[in-house]
Design an enzyme around this catalytic site. Structure first.
Site, PDB file in Angstrom:
ATOM      1  N   GLU A  27      79.524  37.407 -12.216  1.00 31.19           N
ATOM      2  CA  GLU A  27      79.816  38.226 -13.186  1.00 31.19           C
ATOM      3  C   GLU A  27      80.599  38.078 -14.391  1.00 31.19           C
ATOM      4  OE1 GLU A  27      78.252  42.606 -11.934  1.00 31.19           O
ATOM      5  OE2 GLU A  27      80.340  42.656 -11.811  1.00 31.19           O
TER       6      GLU A  27
ATOM      7  N   GLU B 281      79.132  35.470 -16.760  1.00 32.40           N
ATOM      8  CA  GLU B 281      78.210  36.331 -17.557  1.00 32.40           C
ATOM      9  C   GLU B 281      78.978  36.978 -18.582  1.00 32.40           C
ATOM     10  OE1 GLU B 281      74.296  39.385 -17.303  1.00 32.40           O
ATOM     11  OE2 GLU B 281      75.630  38.893 -15.439  1.00 32.40           O
TER      12      GLU B 281
ATOM     13  N   CYS C  91      77.017  46.525  -9.019  1.00 35.30           N
ATOM     14  CA  CYS C  91      76.786  46.507  -7.723  1.00 35.30           C
ATOM     15  C   CYS C  91      76.634  47.686  -6.955  1.00 35.30           C
ATOM     16  CB  CYS C  91      78.545  46.195  -7.120  1.00 35.30           C
ATOM     17  SG  CYS C  91      79.157  44.696  -8.064  1.00 35.30           S
TER      18      CYS C  91
ATOM     19  N   SER D  22      74.830  43.861 -16.177  1.00 31.78           N
ATOM     20  CA  SER D  22      74.798  42.313 -15.682  1.00 31.78           C
ATOM     21  C   SER D  22      73.619  42.177 -14.877  1.00 31.78           C
ATOM     22  CB  SER D  22      76.144  42.310 -14.712  1.00 31.78           C
ATOM     23  OG  SER D  22      75.770  41.219 -14.004  1.00 31.78           O
TER      24      SER D  22
ATOM     25  N   LYS E 125      72.142  51.767  -0.484  1.00 33.26           N
ATOM     26  CA  LYS E 125      71.798  50.449   0.069  1.00 33.26           C
ATOM     27  C   LYS E 125      70.468  50.276   0.883  1.00 33.26           C
ATOM     28  CE  LYS E 125      75.530  48.619  -1.960  1.00 33.26           C
ATOM     29  NZ  LYS E 125      75.484  47.379  -2.975  1.00 33.26           N
TER      30      LYS E 125
ATOM     31  N   GLU F  86      67.877  49.930  -1.624  1.00 36.52           N
ATOM     32  CA  GLU F  86      68.066  48.830  -2.232  1.00 36.52           C
ATOM     33  C   GLU F  86      67.443  47.334  -1.810  1.00 36.52           C
ATOM     34  OE1 GLU F  86      71.728  46.275  -4.389  1.00 36.52           O
ATOM     35  OE2 GLU F  86      72.073  47.222  -2.653  1.00 36.52           O
TER      36      GLU F  86
ATOM     37  N   GLU G  78      62.150  42.759  -6.016  1.00 34.23           N
ATOM     38  CA  GLU G  78      62.614  41.985  -6.965  1.00 34.23           C
ATOM     39  C   GLU G  78      63.941  41.454  -6.355  1.00 34.23           C
ATOM     40  OE1 GLU G  78      64.344  45.867  -8.459  1.00 34.23           O
ATOM     41  OE2 GLU G  78      62.333  45.209  -7.689  1.00 34.23           O
TER      42      GLU G  78
ATOM     43  N   CYS H  16      83.115  53.684  -3.674  1.00 34.22           N
ATOM     44  CA  CYS H  16      82.449  53.311  -2.417  1.00 34.22           C
ATOM     45  C   CYS H  16      83.150  54.077  -1.441  1.00 34.22           C
ATOM     46  CB  CYS H  16      82.361  51.867  -1.808  1.00 34.22           C
ATOM     47  SG  CYS H  16      81.287  51.118  -3.091  1.00 34.22           S
TER      48      CYS H  16
END
Length: 599
Positions: free
Chosen positions: A304, A307, A324, A344, A383, A386, A391, A528
């Site tokens: 990151e 990037e 994230c 990102s 999560k 996810e 992908e 979180c």
């Protein structure tokens, strides 16, 4: 002498109001005009039970529907006539006389709970909210020992359509706290009242399955639901089954926010750091490898930060948004699909770890990747969904196979009969076990961007960063901005926690008014540490604060505090990935997003 109530922490809220005199349970007091009977009672230690009510100013969460009628009190007029009123929404006026302890008020409150129970499943023993259910607690507090009204009950099928959230409408008491969290705090607009009268419940429009809605699975509705109408999808049985399979090599990773909250499930103070005990417990449960998602966080920053520098130096899309958090990613896909080129492209830390586990780790240990089961322990319900995104798979293989929450881990430790508080400390396994302080702070809002700045600073300037703590990036406010001087460049940073705050920032980007170079967004208030899968904090902001402080304490206790100085990360690039943001790293550690319909 009358007590002075309504000043202090409520002064700002009512500073334009005058002071009035009221009486509660024969005690005279002076309060600020506009204060509710419930607030005034709390100031003098008089407890009035509530269920639908939420007034969490720090979290900007206000639910004042007065729908449950559990907080009924007796209002007595000057002629000594009385009537019942809900304390949570009834405003105080000069000369008001209130009684909270009369038979009339007590009976009304008990009856409200009894009526709710008459239309509630009698399955407390097997309910996922057993001993955490506010309705259950109220029944005990109000001494309800029988249900006097038996009759029809709602009979809706459970919604098990998503990989993240279970919706059981039969347990919905129509308090609408979830609706407030979803629509006003998170601004997702998924939940609303459905039906009328007896059969009313809260769900997506037209009661479509959760998986077909635009739900982000942030889990804040689950955090505030007083019953088990909304819970996470439980996957503990899958974990036990995998551990028991002799043909599977089962490894587990734990997110940074877990270590400062898990202890709460065992009676420990909020913010107690239990990293070593957690590792010991996981090893005793039978995992073949116990690792830290912080390794994946260090890896994330390598990509990151690279990037970010690439975009800055090549005049590419700015601001860059950290991604994230899977709930906020789904939020932008549904709510702002025209901006999906802005975040990102890095995968999230636990997905990165899973990718490395089934490639580099598998090669190093001569294990068939198909026989590796990666379990993620996350503070986050999103999560779970996810991990199933197509992908984020490799060669049609999930990078992460099973996701459980902090609460599920606590349940498994108890199920195994492990005395958690007495456990000795253990270290994470190697390789993939060395981590830095920068990765630990991923657990709190502002931590991801601070970790990125620690690395970007040294990479851009070539100078050593002596003070790694960027206080301007820290705090509890859900929306904040800061600047960091990196050489000749003044990096303008935005931080948002809570999707309502994220919406403000995203609308600025869409309108071309954004002033930022880099933005961190976390779906859950506080980041979180306040995730939907964490131990229930019941709106206690102090619990979130203690978890945050513990995160920064663990960072300070780390020998290495910059992601790019992690020796195992350096070795990983040297032996396997090549250079950061290079071809192989991009193939394995980056992803793309999908514009999704808003439903």
């Amino acid at each position: 002498m009358a007590k002075d109530i309504g000043k202090g922490e409520t002064q700002e809220k009512y500073e334009s109001k005058k002071m009035i005199n009221i009486e509660i349970n024969h005690e005279e007091l002076t309060v600020t005009e506009g204060i509710t009977v419930l607030e005034a009672s709390q100031k003098i230690g008089v407890k009035i039970p509530t269920l639908c009510h939420l007034d969490l100013e720090d979290l900007q969460l206000y639910n004042k529907t007065a729908s449950c009628r559990v907080c009924m009190v007796e209002l007595i007029d000057k002629n000594n006539n009385s009537r019942l009123v809900p304390a949570c929404v009834t405003k105080a006026y000069d000369g008001m006389v209130i009684r909270t302890d009369t038979i009339k008020a007590i009976t009304a409150r008990r009856m409200a709970v009894e009526l709710l129970l008459s239309n509630h499943p009698n399955e407390c023993f097997t309910c996922p909210k057993n001993l955490e259910c506010e309705l259950q607690a109220l029944a005990e507090e109000l001494n309800v020992r029988e249900i006097r009204w038996e009759g029809e009950r709602m009979d809706y099928p459970k919604d098990l359509s998503s990989d993240a959230i279970v919706k059981d409408s039969n347990k919905c008491i129509y308090c609408r706290r979830c609706e407030t969290a979803c629509n006003e705090v998170q601004t997702c607009g998924i939940l609303s009242g459905i039906g009328r009268g007896f059969d009313s419940f809260v769900g997506p429009a037209f009661n479509i399955p959760m998986v077909e809605s635009s739900c982000t699975y942030c889990g804040q509705c689950v955090q505030v639901c007083p019953t088990a109408a909304l819970t996470e999808m439980f996957h503990t049985d899958k974990v036990w089954k995998a551990i028991d399979d002799p043909d599977k090599h089962v490894i587990v990773q734990t997110a940074p926010a877990i270590r400062v909250a898990l202890g709460e499930l065992f009676g420990m103070e909020a913010g107690t750091i239990v990293t070593g005990k957690m590792v010991t417990a996981l090893k005793r449960m039978g995992f073949d490898g116990v690792f830290d998602t912080d390794f994946g966080a260090d890896l994330t920053i390598m990509e990151e930060a690279s990037e970010l520098i690439y975009r800055l130096e090549n005049n590419k899309t700015l601001p860059i948004l950290t991604n994230c958090c899977p709930a906020w990613v789904k939020f932008i896909e549904h709510q702002f699909p025209e901006l999906i080129h802005v975040p990102s492209t890095c995968k999230s830390p636990h997905i990165m770890f899973g990718t490395i586990a089934k490639t580099y780790y598998a090669e190093k240990n001569n294990i068939d990747p198909d026989n590796i089961v990666v379990v993620s322990i996350m503070p986050c319900i999103a999560k779970k969904a996810e991990a199933k995104r197509p992908e984020l798979t490799k060669d049609e293989r999930n990078n992460v196979d099973i996701v459980i929450t902090t609460r599920e881990l606590g349940a498994m430790i108890k199920e195994a009969g492990i005395n958690f508080k007495s456990l000795p400390d253990s270290e994470f396994d190697r390789p993939l076990g060395e981590t830095t302080g920068a990765s630990v702070i991923f657990g709190t809002a502002g931590g991801v961007i601070e970790a990125a700045v620690r690395t970007a600073y040294e990479w851009i300037t070539g100078d050593e960063l002596e003070n790694v703590e960027f206080e301007q990036l820290r705090g509890m406010d859900g929306l904040r901005k800061a600047t960091v001087q990196i050489g000749e460049k003044e990096l303008r940073i935005g931080i948002a926690s809570g999707l309502g705050n994220a919406r403000i920032i995203l609308e600025e980007i869409r309108e071309g008014k954004s002033e930022y170079d880099a933005i961190e967004i976390m779906a859950c208030p506080g980041g979180c540490i306040g995730g939907g899968g964490q131990p229930y904090h019941h709106g206690n902001r102090e619990i979130i604060r203690k978890r945050k402080d513990a995160i920064y304490e663990e960072d300070r206790n780390k020998k290495i505090r910059k992601c790019h100085e992690n020796p195992e990360i350096i070795k990983l690039y040297k032996e396997f990935l090549g250079k950061p943001f290079g071809d192989k790293a991009h193939k394995l550690l980056h992803t793309h997003f999908e514009a999704r319909e808003r439903i």
